[in-house]
Design an enzyme around this catalytic site. Structure first.
Site, PDB file in Angstrom:
ATOM      1  CD  GLU A 299      -2.016  -4.192  11.389  1.00 26.23           C
ATOM      2  OE1 GLU A 299      -0.882  -4.236  11.487  1.00 26.23           O
ATOM      3  OE2 GLU A 299      -2.579  -4.167  10.479  1.00 26.23           O
TER       4      GLU A 299
ATOM      5  CD  GLU B   6       8.933  -6.270   7.477  1.00 24.21           C
ATOM      6  OE1 GLU B   6       8.580  -5.045   6.595  1.00 24.21           O
ATOM      7  OE2 GLU B   6       8.884  -6.498   8.268  1.00 24.21           O
TER       8      GLU B   6
ATOM      9  CE  LYS C 194       5.890  -1.066   9.862  1.00 22.95           C
ATOM     10  NZ  LYS C 194       5.045  -0.111   9.084  1.00 22.95           N
TER      11      LYS C 194
ATOM     12  CE  LYS D 154      -3.591   2.365   2.612  1.00 21.70           C
ATOM     13  NZ  LYS D 154      -4.423   2.302   3.825  1.00 21.70           N
TER      14      LYS D 154
ATOM     15  N   GLY E 142      -4.963  -1.752   4.954  1.00 23.79           N
ATOM     16  CA  GLY E 142      -4.309  -2.873   4.653  1.00 23.79           C
ATOM     17  C   GLY E 142      -4.867  -4.215   4.758  1.00 23.79           C
ATOM     18  NE  ARG E 143      -6.807  -3.597  10.930  1.00 23.88           N
ATOM     19  CZ  ARG E 143      -5.867  -2.330  11.078  1.00 23.88           C
ATOM     20  NH1 ARG E 143      -4.755  -2.235  10.333  1.00 23.88           N
ATOM     21  NH2 ARG E 143      -6.338  -1.132  11.887  1.00 23.88           N
TER      22      ARG E 143
ATOM     23  CG  HIS F  61      -6.300 -35.586  17.079  1.00 25.61           C
ATOM     24  ND1 HIS F  61      -6.633 -36.575  17.702  1.00 25.61           N
ATOM     25  CD2 HIS F  61      -7.354 -35.392  16.137  1.00 25.61           C
ATOM     26  CE1 HIS F  61      -7.720 -37.278  17.270  1.00 25.61           C
ATOM     27  NE2 HIS F  61      -8.326 -36.445  16.102  1.00 25.61           N
TER      28      HIS F  61
HETATM   29  O1  F6P Z   1       3.125  -2.782   9.668  1.00 25.04           O
HETATM   30  C1  F6P Z   1       1.599  -3.143   9.574  1.00 25.04           C
HETATM   31  C2  F6P Z   1       1.304  -2.736   8.318  1.00 25.04           C
HETATM   32  O2  F6P Z   1       1.242  -1.382   8.221  1.00 25.04           O
HETATM   33  C3  F6P Z   1       0.132  -3.425   7.895  1.00 25.04           C
HETATM   34  O3  F6P Z   1      -1.100  -2.552   8.363  1.00 25.04           O
HETATM   35  C4  F6P Z   1       0.098  -3.635   6.432  1.00 25.04           C
HETATM   36  O4  F6P Z   1      -0.973  -4.350   6.106  1.00 25.04           O
HETATM   37  C5  F6P Z   1       1.300  -4.035   6.317  1.00 25.04           C
HETATM   38  O5  F6P Z   1       2.165  -3.450   7.170  1.00 25.04           O
HETATM   39  C6  F6P Z   1       1.975  -4.002   4.764  1.00 25.04           C
HETATM   40  O6  F6P Z   1       2.091  -2.497   4.698  1.00 25.04           O
HETATM   41  P1  F6P Z   1       2.108  -2.027   3.040  1.00 25.04           P
HETATM   42  O7  F6P Z   1       1.063  -2.743   2.233  1.00 25.04           O
HETATM   43  O8  F6P Z   1       2.102  -0.723   3.132  1.00 25.04           O
HETATM   44  O9  F6P Z   1       3.584  -2.670   2.492  1.00 25.04           O
END
Ligand code: F6P
Length: 555
Positions: A364, A212, A519, A206, A278-279, A395
């Site tokens: 979140e 990452e 972060k 987003k 995002g979620r 189980h």
């Molecule tokens: O760090 C959490 C977050 O901001 C989430 O809310 C989001 O879904 C995820 O990181 C990834 O963010 P992006 O889509 O901006 O890479």
């Protein structure tokens, strides 16, 4: 000032009811042959049995009063109409607009939102068609066989979960993989056996700033260009590399300028908007790998499933409104019974990532200690959501749900028609599976008394160990089959449950400031991990000793 929910008349009523509440699911079912009927509801294609919850009509009525007192209807309407209900980020919250039909109208902040949504959908459908048909070719003229989505959090969990849930709908010959973790193992393993000439990467972020995702995207780009050069497919010149990136990388983001900076042609970028959290984004352009794997019609059905539940949530009185009732029941358990976790147990192997997906959605959203106005919350918030598919969980951890000391409300999910109607001899295995689904909620609700255990001839010394207390609350959710629409319905159901809880608690369910500090600190600590001694001595003693141990032990 945000309302203090604990000062409402409905809260006082619930507290009073709780004081003298004596759960007795056995007795309640014996006394009222209609209980299952009285407390079962439908929403879209979902049949939802709430009767094995610790409720009676008085409790349910008081919960509905609570919904009225906190202004749930007004808050829902504010969300649907695009008011900036995400106050800490000053944003509208419009995931419901992502699944509205083309013929609807919604103008927010001067933008025709529905037109924007459908323009992007049309672009996604056209692109997906070209990949599916083989018209979209890699740099050496070969069609795409593997789509690798690079994203994390909301840019990963939804697509993975739905891809796994709808595997039977996937086009043969096309496969999706998902790289999320910055652990280099993830990227290394996912590309290890891939042919770069037939691989397409989708970089989904987003913000297009996430460490990452950008790190993984750069590693994937290096792998692609290196592997293509190694195979003699490109000569490594800037021109040929740019051509290869254009044919093997597309992006999904709200930050199209940053996409271009990365080297991805904006023509191959699929946008969305700051009003999609995002979620809550699997039904936006973030769903691109799904459109490629499943095709336009299945994705359209998936969106229609969400929309069916959105309409149910918008139009149904609270007493019959499934997301509202399930959200209010969670309040009953968290705030009165002090439940700290909630299990979600799909009896559908294809839903094996559903709990992981829900963990971001629910935790979140509602893991907050202050209200939307910044004041401390007035009561407990945000229970832990967790789960695994049945019967595997039976189980493993069901022991604790059946006989442990904590109250763990659980949702059981199953579908009537299986994807694979297999038999074991004469036995239909899906029926055997569902027998377990039915048996577990029965055992949890009604338990087994000491007398029943004794009647089985059990030695007195171990009678108590074999008693099941019962009165463990469950909700059973059944759908006709695990279709794209049903998966959309299940997601929308939990989105709205989460919303209801957030409104009762008075929190902003749409920000996520709690993920920021870690972060930032990672970036501050990174130089020390790279070996910078000055950076190391600035750290606290524990971090220093951990980093030092790492530096000494890394091979
Ligand atoms: O760090 C959490 C977050 O901001 C989430 O809310 C989001 O879904 C995820 O990181 C990834 O963010 P992006 O889509 O901006 O890479």
């Amino acid at each position: 000032m945000t309302l203090d929910v604990t000062t409402t008349a409905a809260w006082a009523k619930l507290a009073k009811l709780y004081e003298s509440f004596e759960p007795d699911l056995r007795g309640w079912f014996e006394d009222d042959p209609n209980r299952a009927k009285t407390f079962s509801r439908t929403a879209g294609d979902l049949y939802v049995d709430l009767s094995k919850n610790l409720i009676n009509s008085e409790v349910l009525d008081a919960l509905v009063e609570l919904a009225d007192e906190v202004g749930l209807a007004e808050r829902r309407d504010a969300m649907y109409s695009g008011e900036h209900i995400n106050v800490t980020e000053d944003r509208a919250v419009l995931h419901t607009a992502l699944r509205r039909p083309k013929t609807d109208e919604l103008v927010v902040d001067g933008q025709d939102v529905i037109a924007d949504v459908h323009a992007t959908l049309d672009k996604m459908y056209a692109f997906a068609d070209s990949v599916r048909s083989g018209e979209w070719k890699g740099v050496t003229g070969k069609p795409i066989k593997t789509v690798v989505n690079i994203g994390i959090g909301g840019s990963d969990l939804g697509p993975v979960m739905v891809y796994e849930a709808l595997l039977p709908y996937k086009q043969a010959g096309l496969e999706c993989r998902f790289v999320s973790n910055i652990d280099p193992t993830d990227c290394a393993e996912k590309v290890a056996d891939l042919d770069p000439e037939t691989t397409l990467f989708i970089v989904a972020s987003k913000t297009f700033t996430t460490l990452e995702t950008l790190t993984n995207a750069r590693m994937a780009r290096t792998w692609l260009l290196g592997a293509l050069k190694g195979a003699g497919a490109v000569d490594g010149s800037d021109e040929q590399n740019a051509d290869a990136i254009a044919k093997h990388f597309v992006a999904v983001s709200t930050a199209l300028d940053k996409v271009a900076e990365f080297g991805i042609d904006p023509v191959n970028a699929f946008g969305f908007w700051d009003w999609v959290g995002g979620r809550y984004s699997v039904d936006s352009a973030v769903g691109l790998p799904l459109v490629i794997a499943l095709g336009k019609q299945n994705f359209a059905d998936f969106l229609a499933g969400f929309n069916a539940i959105d309409r149910h949530f918008a139009e149904t009185p609270w007493i019959d409104n499934v997301p509202a009732l399930m959200g209010l029941l969670n309040i009953w358990y968290v705030n009165f019974f002090k439940a700290r976790s909630h299990a979600v147990l799909p009896y559908a192997q294809y839903l094996h990532r559903f709990a992981a997906y829900l963990q971001q959605l629910t935790m979140e959203s509602n893991g907050k200690g202050v209200k939307a106005d910044g004041a401390p919350v007035d009561t407990e918030t945000g229970e832990i959501f967790w789960g695994e598919p049945g019967t595997n969980g039976q189980h493993a951890f069901y022991q604790l749900i059946h006989q442990g000391t904590q109250l763990i409300p659980a949702d059981f999910i199953a579908v009537a028609t299986p994807a694979h109607p297999l038999k074991d001899g004469d036995a239909d295995v899906h029926e055997l599976f569902l027998a377990n689904f039915f048996a577990q909620t029965k055992a949890l609700a009604f338990g087994k008394t000491a007398d029943e255990v004794r009647a089985e001839g059990v030695a007195e010394a171990i009678v108590t160990a074999r008693v099941f207390p019962g009165n463990k609350p469950t909700t059973s959710i059944m759908g006709p089959a695990l279709t794209p629409s049903v998966v959309g319905q299940l997601i929308a159901l939990y989105e709205h449950i989460t919303f209801v809880q957030g409104i009762v608690w008075g929190i902003d369910s749409f920000d996520q400031w709690g993920v920021e500090l870690g972060k930032k600190l990672a970036m501050e600590i990174a130089p020390a991990v790279f070996g910078d001694e000055e950076a190391l001595v600035k750290q606290d003693a524990s971090t220093q000793s951990l980093v030092s141990w790492y530096l000494e032990n890394r091979n």
